[in-house]
Scaffold this motif. Structure first.
Motif, PDB file in Angstrom:
ATOM      1  N   ARG C 226      16.347 -24.590  -8.223  1.00 41.02           N
ATOM      2  CA  ARG C 226      17.011 -25.227  -9.373  1.00 41.02           C
ATOM      3  C   ARG C 226      15.985 -26.000 -10.212  1.00 41.02           C
ATOM      4  NH1 ARG C 226      22.383 -26.567 -10.638  1.00 41.02           N
ATOM      5  NH2 ARG C 226      22.772 -24.509  -9.747  1.00 41.02           N
ATOM      6  N   GLN C 227      14.993 -26.568  -9.521  1.00 37.54           N
ATOM      7  CA  GLN C 227      13.932 -27.303 -10.233  1.00 37.54           C
ATOM      8  C   GLN C 227      12.898 -26.348 -10.832  1.00 37.54           C
ATOM      9  OE1 GLN C 227      12.300 -29.804  -7.117  1.00 37.54           O
ATOM     10  NE2 GLN C 227      13.851 -31.409  -7.388  1.00 37.54           N
ATOM     11  N   GLN C 228      13.063 -25.071 -10.575  1.00 33.83           N
ATOM     12  CA  GLN C 228      12.108 -24.039 -10.989  1.00 33.83           C
ATOM     13  C   GLN C 228      10.704 -24.356 -10.488  1.00 33.83           C
ATOM     14  OE1 GLN C 228      13.139 -23.946 -15.248  1.00 33.83           O
ATOM     15  NE2 GLN C 228      14.171 -22.017 -14.816  1.00 33.83           N
ATOM     16  N   SER C 229      10.668 -24.871  -9.280  1.00 35.17           N
ATOM     17  CA  SER C 229       9.395 -25.240  -8.657  1.00 35.17           C
ATOM     18  C   SER C 229       8.710 -23.992  -8.116  1.00 35.17           C
ATOM     19  CB  SER C 229       9.674 -26.208  -7.509  1.00 35.17           C
ATOM     20  OG  SER C 229       8.533 -26.354  -6.697  1.00 35.17           O
ATOM     21  N   PRO C 230       7.375 -23.946  -8.182  1.00 38.67           N
ATOM     22  CA  PRO C 230       6.652 -22.815  -7.593  1.00 38.67           C
ATOM     23  C   PRO C 230       6.579 -22.912  -6.064  1.00 38.67           C
ATOM     24  CG  PRO C 230       5.098 -24.375  -8.556  1.00 38.67           C
ATOM     25  CD  PRO C 230       6.472 -24.888  -8.862  1.00 38.67           C
ATOM     26  N   VAL C 231       6.962 -24.053  -5.516  1.00 38.48           N
ATOM     27  CA  VAL C 231       6.886 -24.248  -4.064  1.00 38.48           C
ATOM     28  C   VAL C 231       7.963 -23.411  -3.374  1.00 38.48           C
ATOM     29  CG1 VAL C 231       7.063 -25.953  -2.203  1.00 38.48           C
ATOM     30  CG2 VAL C 231       5.902 -26.543  -4.342  1.00 38.48           C
ATOM     31  N   LYS C 232       7.566 -22.773  -2.282  1.00 41.35           N
ATOM     32  CA  LYS C 232       8.501 -21.883  -1.576  1.00 41.35           C
ATOM     33  C   LYS C 232       8.796 -22.399  -0.184  1.00 41.35           C
ATOM     34  CE  LYS C 232       7.429 -17.511  -3.852  1.00 41.35           C
ATOM     35  NZ  LYS C 232       6.855 -18.118  -5.057  1.00 41.35           N
ATOM     36  N   VAL C 233       9.926 -21.945   0.359  1.00 47.06           N
ATOM     37  CA  VAL C 233      10.212 -22.246   1.764  1.00 47.06           C
ATOM     38  C   VAL C 233       9.910 -20.993   2.589  1.00 47.06           C
ATOM     39  CG1 VAL C 233      12.007 -23.920   1.206  1.00 47.06           C
ATOM     40  CG2 VAL C 233      12.653 -21.556   1.707  1.00 47.06           C
ATOM     41  N   ILE C 234       9.521 -21.228   3.828  1.00 44.15           N
ATOM     42  CA  ILE C 234       9.216 -20.110   4.713  1.00 44.15           C
ATOM     43  C   ILE C 234       9.479 -20.533   6.157  1.00 44.15           C
ATOM     44  CG2 ILE C 234       6.745 -20.746   4.842  1.00 44.15           C
ATOM     45  CD1 ILE C 234       6.151 -17.686   4.948  1.00 44.15           C
ATOM     46  N   HIS C 235      10.182 -19.706   6.887  1.00 45.87           N
ATOM     47  CA  HIS C 235      10.477 -20.064   8.278  1.00 45.87           C
ATOM     48  C   HIS C 235       9.211 -19.941   9.121  1.00 45.87           C
ATOM     49  CE1 HIS C 235      12.187 -19.772  12.358  1.00 45.87           C
ATOM     50  NE2 HIS C 235      13.185 -20.487  11.851  1.00 45.87           N
ATOM     51  N   ILE C 236       9.095 -20.777  10.126  1.00 42.17           N
ATOM     52  CA  ILE C 236       7.874 -20.792  10.943  1.00 42.17           C
ATOM     53  C   ILE C 236       7.612 -19.425  11.597  1.00 42.17           C
ATOM     54  CG2 ILE C 236       9.049 -21.775  12.965  1.00 42.17           C
ATOM     55  CD1 ILE C 236       6.312 -23.270  13.450  1.00 42.17           C
ATOM     56  N   ALA C 237       8.654 -18.686  11.896  1.00 41.61           N
ATOM     57  CA  ALA C 237       8.461 -17.362  12.503  1.00 41.61           C
ATOM     58  C   ALA C 237       7.688 -16.454  11.560  1.00 41.61           C
ATOM     59  CB  ALA C 237       9.815 -16.742  12.844  1.00 41.61           C
ATOM     60  N   GLU C 238       7.962 -16.594  10.285  1.00 43.13           N
ATOM     61  CA  GLU C 238       7.275 -15.760   9.297  1.00 43.13           C
ATOM     62  C   GLU C 238       5.787 -16.113   9.225  1.00 43.13           C
ATOM     63  OE1 GLU C 238       9.819 -14.923   5.589  1.00 43.13           O
ATOM     64  OE2 GLU C 238      10.577 -16.841   6.328  1.00 43.13           O
ATOM     65  N   ILE C 239       5.477 -17.402   9.349  1.00 41.84           N
ATOM     66  CA  ILE C 239       4.062 -17.810   9.324  1.00 41.84           C
ATOM     67  C   ILE C 239       3.365 -17.339  10.597  1.00 41.84           C
ATOM     68  CG2 ILE C 239       2.496 -19.785   9.407  1.00 41.84           C
ATOM     69  CD1 ILE C 239       4.304 -21.288   7.561  1.00 41.84           C
ATOM     70  N   LEU C 240       4.012 -17.561  11.724  1.00 39.97           N
ATOM     71  CA  LEU C 240       3.373 -17.198  12.997  1.00 39.97           C
ATOM     72  C   LEU C 240       3.214 -15.683  13.119  1.00 39.97           C
ATOM     73  CD1 LEU C 240       5.165 -19.660  15.470  1.00 39.97           C
ATOM     74  CD2 LEU C 240       3.032 -19.991  14.219  1.00 39.97           C
ATOM     75  N   ASN C 241       4.031 -14.952  12.388  1.00 34.31           N
ATOM     76  CA  ASN C 241       3.967 -13.491  12.420  1.00 34.31           C
ATOM     77  C   ASN C 241       3.103 -12.922  11.289  1.00 34.31           C
ATOM     78  OD1 ASN C 241       4.826 -10.959  13.577  1.00 34.31           O
ATOM     79  ND2 ASN C 241       6.072 -10.671  11.737  1.00 34.31           N
ATOM     80  N   ALA C 242       2.616 -13.821  10.412  1.00 37.49           N
ATOM     81  CA  ALA C 242       1.868 -13.345   9.249  1.00 37.49           C
ATOM     82  C   ALA C 242       0.578 -12.656   9.695  1.00 37.49           C
ATOM     83  CB  ALA C 242       1.556 -14.504   8.310  1.00 37.49           C
ATOM     84  N   ALA C 243       0.369 -11.452   9.183  1.00 35.46           N
ATOM     85  CA  ALA C 243      -0.770 -10.647   9.643  1.00 35.46           C
ATOM     86  C   ALA C 243      -2.072 -11.111   9.023  1.00 35.46           C
ATOM     87  CB  ALA C 243      -0.519  -9.184   9.316  1.00 35.46           C
ATOM     88  N   GLU C 244      -3.143 -10.745   9.673  1.00 37.00           N
ATOM     89  CA  GLU C 244      -4.473 -11.107   9.209  1.00 37.00           C
ATOM     90  C   GLU C 244      -4.831 -10.340   7.946  1.00 37.00           C
ATOM     91  OE1 GLU C 244      -8.457 -12.007  11.773  1.00 37.00           O
ATOM     92  OE2 GLU C 244      -6.614 -11.456  12.818  1.00 37.00           O
TER      93      GLU C 244
END
Lengths: 194, 463, 244
Positions: C226-244
């Motif tokens: 709603r604030q049109q912020s560039p900041v995003k949310v991401i669940h920790i599983a997605e970060i821990l699974n993020a590939a190299e």
């Protein structure tokens, strides 16, 4: 009397056959460090003043320097100058007392409080109605914690006793600390080492 | 008195119309929470102390009958008259009778949440008695004709400029002067006159020691002491749960109380009133007002352990952003929300829902009351007792039906993403309350369930 | 080790990528994961609204789906806590077993799998939102109210992620204001809490806000968008699974 019986009746229903036991208060040992230093540090942090002295004469000199000769000073410490009070005097007459000097039983390092009982107040109103208060505490009487304090008080039967920790204060207006809400505007503790 | 009270959500919404003020309120209280943290960290055995305090209070609740009798006996031997009041009305009548007996019309009172709970001031005013609250914060809200918004910081919602204006109107201070030092001095002078002329002083009680019959009253201002020591009559009013077994237990509670409340190492005055001063009469009024009944309720009895430090209010993210008055009860915040429904379920049915159940309140509580768990339990009791809107009831029933049938769940999910369909509909509001200030989550092409069937079952991995 | 994946209903419906990341992460770590397909919900939305007595059907369904596993793993502290504290069913023995064996994802990684390093890579400034039920309920990290030694299972895992910079917050564990039905019943306060939480992350330079609970993140995301912020949310599983 009817309500008394009613309340007690309601409370007599046992909720459990295994009431919770009382904890052992002695489980809390005194903290490390010099209690006099700590007392001084804490008391200054809550608006009190401390003056280290080694004789009653130094106390007299300090008070003489701080207060004008016209000031009404009552001293309940026989070694410290000041007028005495007559028994059974109307406490309202203390309204114009500038300074009262009292000698508590002991101080408590962890919170900067001093324990004083009615027999050392002259009149119970004095510690509260006076514009300023000074306490004489011997350094060897400073305890570490409140647990030690109550151990020292024991079963003593004082009609009235109070812990005083600094001047009367309030922060009710926007959390701004103001000394001298209703009672003494300042508290000076003379730490007397012998 | 019996007007319809607006519920917490509506009052909180009003409070949030002035965002800078909400920010100010939040920051002021958070500052106190931080002071509390700092004070707690000074005590290595802080958590053990909380546990000890909790155990003492548990013991008291299990043995209240015996401790009260012991306390009464000791107090009487000390020359104190002990009264018992079954409810608020009786408490008020007893206090009035004592005042009347002494032919007094003007009295002073220091802070007592019990007298707030009993609406003593209103009662006495109706009987022609003028009560002056002597705690500065309480005096400010009294002059403004409001109840306190916080049990320890009664006028925490007032800005100094507003207090300056209030004092200008009531105490004749110069217009525009909002200096806290100056305003406090003005109040000091104003209240000194009251102390000097009042023959009856009422105080609350922080702790009542069964072993000695003494009552302990804690203040920073010294207003309780000044009132009592200059009066002919001292009336101390207390809930029956204020009892502690022995004097030495005060060591535990006095270490916790002020540190939890304001972050001070101890209140300026912790006064132990055991016997009246010569020529004075002293009364203690023991008040039940629903407490004995509460003691029989397994889920809720330990709310009676409360020592009224206010730490749960300072830490509560909802309280900080909705203000004490949004709770429409003498005791606001998390603890008020579990105490109030016990007195009147219908009137306070909204309060247990004014929480996210974050649990911070239970963590700061110096006597370890499981506040957030009781909030949850109250919700169950309130719904079962019918204190719930029909819209919400219908919505939840529909939700429950879907969630117990996986087949229907899958279909309804695929159609409407049931969560966002059901949750906002629980509120009887034309506008979707989620969307008002928040974007809806984007709807993905497929649910995880669908993805799994497509991507994993083909690989031979079946559940 | 037989592990069942418990996917919260709103994750299933709105954030399937979080469940996919959880599944892939566990598989990468060599866990044999099963997803019981007839699962719906833990019943928390009803129970927290005061309708625990209407959750029987939902609970029985939960028990039918999750009996017979060594562990039940869920990418949500809140749902895990609810099951642990409140799951009761017709088959009470089975329910009790599940209550003991249910784990939130990060505590499963640190306490059961005892993960000490990860191959994930996430080159961003990240703020950690500690969801209350995971933190205070499951004790995933030290709580600012308690005088106790610091620890954080979540941070321990985030520190294993290459390139990730964890930012500091002014208020380390303040509630975001989601609170289940609180988010709509107390809309004004809920939103204000969310705005304040977002501001703490944004002013400290976060590009992403992560956490163990997608429900909190969904609320914060709604505000950020709603604030049109560039900041995003991401669940920790997605970060821990993020590939190299």
């Amino acid at each position: 009397m009817e309500s008394r019986a009613k309340i007690l009746q309601a409370l007599s229903k046992k909720f459990t056959d295994h009431p919770a036991p009382l904890p052992d208060v002695k489980a809390f040992p005194p903290t490390a460090g010099d209690p006099v230093d700590k007392f001084e540090f804490i008391l200054r942090g809550i608006g009190g003043r401390t003056v280290r002295v080694s004789s009653y004469t130094e106390i007299d000199e300090y008070i003489a320097k701080e207060y004008t000769s016209g000031a009404r000073i009552i001293s309940l410490v026989k070694e410290v100058a000041g007028s005495a009070i007559t028994p059974d005097i109307d406490p309202h007459t203390f309204e114009n007392v500038d300074l009262v000097v009292l000698q508590p039983h002991f101080g408590v390092a962890e919170n900067g409080a001093a324990w004083i009982t009615s027999d050392r107040m002259g009149d119970r109103a004095l510690p509260f109605i006076s514009q300023h208060i000074a306490l004489v505490i011997t350094t060897d009487s400073i305890l570490h914690t409140m647990h030690e304090a109550y151990e020292q008080i024991g079963n003593a039967d004082h009609p009235f006793g109070t812990f005083i920790a600094g001047p009367s204060k309030t922060a009710d207006i926007e959390q701004s600390l103001v000394l001298g809400a209703h009672g003494p505007k300042s508290m000076t503790v003379f730490l007397l080492s012998r | 008195m019996e007007q319809k009270i607006q519920d917490h959500a509506i009052l909180a919404d009003k409070f949030n119309k002035d965002i800078p003020r909400v920010d100010w309120h939040d920051k002021t209280l958070w500052f106190i929470r931080e002071k509390r943290d700092k004070a707690a960290w000074q005590i290595a055995e802080w958590e053990e102390l909380r546990e000890a305090a909790s155990q003492v209070k548990n013991n008291v609740l299990d043995n209240l009958h015996d401790y009260l009798l012991e306390f009464e006996k000791q107090a009487q031997q000390n020359g104190v008259t002990v009264h018992w009041a079954a409810n608020a009305e009786e408490h008020n009548r007893i206090v009035h009778a004592i005042i009347k007996e002494h032919g007094v019309t003007d009295i002073v009172k220091s802070k007592s949440m019990l007298t707030e709970e009993c609406h003593l001031n209103e009662y006495l005013q109706q009987q022609g008695i003028t009560v002056v609250d002597t705690d500065l914060g309480e005096r400010i809200v009294q002059l403004a004709g409001e109840p306190p918004s916080h049990i320890v910081l009664p006028c925490i919602h007032w800005k100094k400029e507003e207090i300056g204006e209030l004092f200008h109107q009531h105490l004749g201070t110069p217009k525009g002067n909002a200096d806290p030092q100056f305003l406090t001095a003005a109040a000091r002078e104003h209240l000194r006159q009251r102390f000097m002329t009042s023959r009856v002083a009422i105080t609350g009680v922080n702790f009542a020691v069964a072993e000695t019959g003494e009552v302990v009253v804690c203040t920073n201002e010294g207003n309780a002491d000044l009132g009592v020591q200059l009066a002919e009559v001292h009336i101390a009013c207390m809930g029956i749960e204020k009892i502690i077994p022995q004097r030495k237990h005060l060591g535990i509670f006095l270490r916790l109380l002020a540190r939890s409340a304001t972050g001070q190492p101890v209140t300026t005055y912790s006064s132990h009133f055991r016997k009246p001063r010569p020529g004075q009469t002293m009364h203690i009024v023991l008040v039940d007002n629903g407490r004995s009944e509460r003691l029989q309720q397994e889920s809720f009895r330990n709310a009676l352990k409360c020592i009224r430090c206010g730490a749960c209010m300072n830490t509560c993210p909802v309280y900080r952003r909705s203000g004490g008055h949004s709770y429409h009860y003498a005791i606001a915040g998390p603890i008020g929300s579990i105490l109030a429904p016990g007195l009147d379920m219908k009137k306070h049915a909204d309060l247990p829902f004014a929480s996210t159940l974050c649990g911070s309140c239970s963590n700061v509580c110096p006597v370890k009351i499981n506040i957030h768990e009781q909030l949850y339990e109250w919700r169950q009791v309130l719904v079962k007792s019918g204190h719930v809107s029909p819209v919400k009831k219908a919505g939840i029933s529909g939700m429950a039906a879907v969630l117990s049938r996986p087949g229907i769940y899958k279909v309804s999910g695929a159609v409407g993403r049931w969560f966002m369909k059901y949750i906002p509909a629980l509120v009887n509001n034309k506008l979707n309350p989620w969307y008002k200030q928040r974007e809806m989550p984007a709807v993905p092409k497929q649910s995880f369930n669908e993805w799994y069937r497509q991507n994993r079952k083909q690989n031979g991995k079946q559940s | 080790m037989k592990v069942a994946l418990f996917v919260p209903c709103y994750v299933d419906q709105f954030y399937p990528q979080v469940a996919i990341a959880t599944l892939e992460l566990l598989e990468k770590l060599g866990v044999d994961v099963t997803y019981p397909e007839s699962q719906t919900c833990c019943g928390q939305p009803m129970a927290n609204s005061g309708f625990e007595h209407l959750t029987h059907g939902c609970n029985d369904n939960f028990v039918n789906n999750f009996s017979g596993y060594d562990y039940i793993v869920c990418p949500s502290g809140s749902c895990t806590l609810h099951v642990k504290d409140h799951l009761h069913a017709t088959n009470e023995t089975a329910a009790a077993g599940i209550r003991k064996r249910v784990y939130e994802l990060t505590e499963f990684l640190t306490d059961v799998l005892k993960v000490e390093n990860l191959t994930s890579h996430f080159q961003h400034k990240v703020g950690l939102h500690q969801s209350c039920h995971g933190q205070r309920g499951l004790k995933i990290s030290q709580m600012s109210e308690l005088v106790s030694a610091p620890f954080s299972k979540t941070e321990k895992l985030l520190h294993m992620v290459k390139g990730l910079e964890l930012i500091k917050l002014s208020r380390t564990d303040e509630c975001c204001g989601f609170g289940g039905t609180f988010c709509v019943a107390e809309e004004a306060v809920s939103v204000k809490m969310g705005i304040d939480r977002v501001a703490d992350h944004v002013t400290h330079g976060a590009n992403y806000i992560t956490g163990n609970d997608m429900s909190c993140l969904m609320h914060l995301e709604g505000i950020l968008r709603r604030q049109q912020s560039p900041v995003k949310v991401i669940h920790i599983a997605e970060i821990l699974n993020a590939a190299e």
